[in-house]
Design an enzyme around this catalytic site. Structure first.
Site, PDB file in Angstrom:
ATOM      1  N   LYS A  76     -59.964  65.051  56.109  1.00 35.80           N
ATOM      2  CA  LYS A  76     -58.707  65.165  55.372  1.00 35.80           C
ATOM      3  C   LYS A  76     -58.832  66.117  54.182  1.00 35.80           C
ATOM      4  CE  LYS A  76     -56.561  60.971  56.997  1.00 35.80           C
ATOM      5  NZ  LYS A  76     -57.596  60.408  57.893  1.00 35.80           N
TER       6      LYS A  76
HETATM    7  C1  LIG Z   1     -57.386  60.174  59.255  1.00 33.15           C
HETATM    8  C2  LIG Z   1     -58.599  60.145  60.114  1.00 33.15           C
HETATM    9  C3  LIG Z   1     -58.519  60.269  61.530  1.00 33.15           C
HETATM   10  C4  LIG Z   1     -57.202  60.351  62.267  1.00 33.15           C
HETATM   11  O1  LIG Z   1     -56.512  61.553  62.030  1.00 33.15           O
HETATM   12  P1  LIG Z   1     -54.932  61.652  62.356  1.00 33.15           P
HETATM   13  O2  LIG Z   1     -54.511  62.971  61.840  1.00 33.15           O
HETATM   14  O3  LIG Z   1     -54.288  60.498  61.662  1.00 33.15           O
HETATM   15  O4  LIG Z   1     -54.809  61.553  63.842  1.00 33.15           O
HETATM   16  C5  LIG Z   1     -59.708  60.295  62.250  1.00 33.15           C
HETATM   17  N1  LIG Z   1     -60.912  60.188  61.635  1.00 33.15           N
HETATM   18  C6  LIG Z   1     -61.035  60.053  60.296  1.00 33.15           C
HETATM   19  C7  LIG Z   1     -62.385  59.927  59.702  1.00 33.15           C
HETATM   20  C8  LIG Z   1     -59.892  60.037  59.491  1.00 33.15           C
HETATM   21  O5  LIG Z   1     -60.022  59.896  58.154  1.00 33.15           O
END
Ligand SMILES: *Cc1c(COP(=O)(O)O)cnc(C)c1O
Length: 468
Positions: A108
């Site tokens: 993120k």
């Molecule tokens: C947020 C997250 C996901 C999922 O991503 P999306 O965009 O919600 O599909 C997968 N792995 C980790 C470690 C995350 O923080």
């Protein structure tokens, strides 16, 4: 580029307005009016650095001057621990795209470092302030805090369910002591935090008066930043392997990350398959295998950032899947809101179904994949990434290398690593350093009125922390 709503209820708006709006005012999600075809540029782009490539990929979507955009991009990716930003490493029969070299060790950061800089830039230009309210079950909160800490004109209020996020995740958030960062430990569950979000954002008068904004994954700028690494990884792997196409395996929760891959494909990146990987919370996998998108209960798993039922970005895909008919999206989403069920018409654009395939990686498969990758290749996967690898391997094809997205560093989830391998192997100096840091957070009851009062007091008196 102008942006429209999936529900057709707003006049087209520019990029900066789309970033500030977040959710479209008609309740839909924002999408670019057209998707540029960049396939003619791919050869030239293969030799670009991450930041150079980001500039090229983003440029057609963005209405800010090129030099400014370049500075925003450079600043956003200078905080990463490797100059490659998102390196790709060959591990056994797959390629792992490491998206966890940002400040909070989760993918993120790629989007939220950029969004923080972008917000600051737009706010300065408009002489506006922004007060961000967010609810987190773990990773989003810390990545958002690191995206905006210390920035001018921005305050961030992050609610986490007290005692229900992992100790590491909690420390990552509460050890940030910048004056513009407020951590709220809510006496309740994550659902309670989300209810408070809905209530506060639903009060439009409060929202306008206090210049409220959001950083959740429905923000268009987050998706745009994520499109870049699909290009980066595919171009690198195609060059190394002489392949003409690649596949991606994407651990999925809110359908944000995989939707970025879908956009990359529509822009002309040769992606043979996008493999959607879920844990036991597999509403999306069921949808793509059986056309049935119906709500179930949320189960707690080893990959908590994917413990999601309603995938907030799914509506964007639905829009394209339904032949870009805002009318049909509106009808379907309305019926979904009352019934919790949505049946996808199967006869529409079949090529889209060819692109996305899906599967579930349950707890057993997650642990087995972590164990095997460690034993065979001395490579540690975090549990989210392991879900992706385990499902990705079900869709291998000769001539199309499989690129598996690694969305978090294993050191963020040491308990799962120990459960899989029997050893305490997952370490990172960033996580180790957290243990000694002072922390700050305020406990609040699970009550929207209290949260509003809390925010109003801090927004009115920005210079000094307020004692209750
Ligand atoms: C947020 C997250 C996901 C999922 O991503 P999306 O965009 O919600 O599909 C997968 N792995 C980790 C470690 C995350 O923080």
């Amino acid at each position: 580029m102008r942006y429209i709503s999936t529900r057709g209820g707003i006049e087209p708006i520019g990029f900066s307005d789309a970033v500030m709006m977040g959710l479209a005012r008609d309740g839909g999600l924002l999408l670019p009016e057209t998707i540029p075809d960049v396939s003619d540029h791919l050869e030239a782009w293969a030799s670009l650095s991450y930041a150079e490539l980001a500039l090229e990929v983003m440029r057609p979507f963005v209405d800010i001057p090129e030099d400014d955009l370049r500075q925003l991009v450079d600043r956003s990716y200078a905080t990463f621990r490797t100059p490659e930003v998102t390196p790709v490493v060959a591990v056994g029969d797959v390629h792992v795209l490491e998206l966890f070299h940002g400040p909070t060790l989760a993918f993120k950061d790629v989007a939220l470092q950029f969004l923080g800089n972008l917000f600051e830039y737009i706010l300065k230009d408009r002489e506006q302030d922004l007060n961000i309210l967010a609810a987190t079950s773990g990773d989003t909160g810390s990545a958002a805090i690191y995206g905006v800490r210390g920035r001018e004109r921005i305050r961030i209020f992050v609610m986490h369910p007290k005692g229900r996020v992992s100790p590491i995740q909690e420390r990552q958030m509460t050890s940030v002591l910048d004056e513009n960062v407020y951590n709220l430990a809510v006496e309740g569950t994550f659902d309670d935090c989300q209810e408070i979000m809905k209530s506060v954002f639903g009060d439009l008068e409060f929202k306008d008066q206090f210049e409220l904004g959001s950083v959740n994954s429905i923000n268009w700028a987050r998706l745009l930043a994520q499109v870049v690494y699909y290009f980066y990884a595919a171009l690198r792997v195609m060059e190394q392997t002489d392949a003409k196409r690649v596949r991606f395996a994407v651990p999925t929760g809110n359908f944000g990350d995989i939707f970025a891959g879908y956009l990359a494909a529509r822009m002309g990146l040769p992606i043979g398959r996008l493999v959607l990987a879920t844990n036991e919370n597999n509403i999306l996998a069921r949808c793509f295998t059986a056309g049935d998108y119906s709500l179930g209960d949320v189960h707690a798993t080893l990959s908590p950032s994917m413990d999601i039922q309603v995938a907030s970005n799914f509506e964007r895909y639905l829009y394209y899947r339904l032949g870009a008919s805002a009318e049909t999206v509106r009808v379907l989403m309305k019926s979904f809101a009352t019934t919790g069920k949505l049946l996808l018409p199967q006869e529409e654009d079949a090529s889209i179904d060819d692109l996305i395939v899906a599967g579930t990686g349950n707890t057993e498969a997650t642990l087995a994949t972590i164990r095997e990758m460690q034993a065979e290749h001395n490579y540690l996967l975090d549990p989210h990434s392991a879900v992706g690898v385990s499902v990705g391997r079900q869709f291998m094809q000769d001539g199309e290398p499989m690129i598996c997205l690694a969305t978090a560093h294993p050191a963020k989830f040491p308990a799962a690593i120990e459960q899989a391998t029997g050893k305490d192997l997952a370490r990172h100096e960033v996580i180790d350093a957290l243990a000694d840091l002072p922390t700050r957070s305020d406990e609040v009851p699970a009550d929207a009125m209290t949260v509003r009062t809390y925010m109003a007091a801090r927004i009115a008196l920005p210079a000094e922390p307020v004692d209750e």
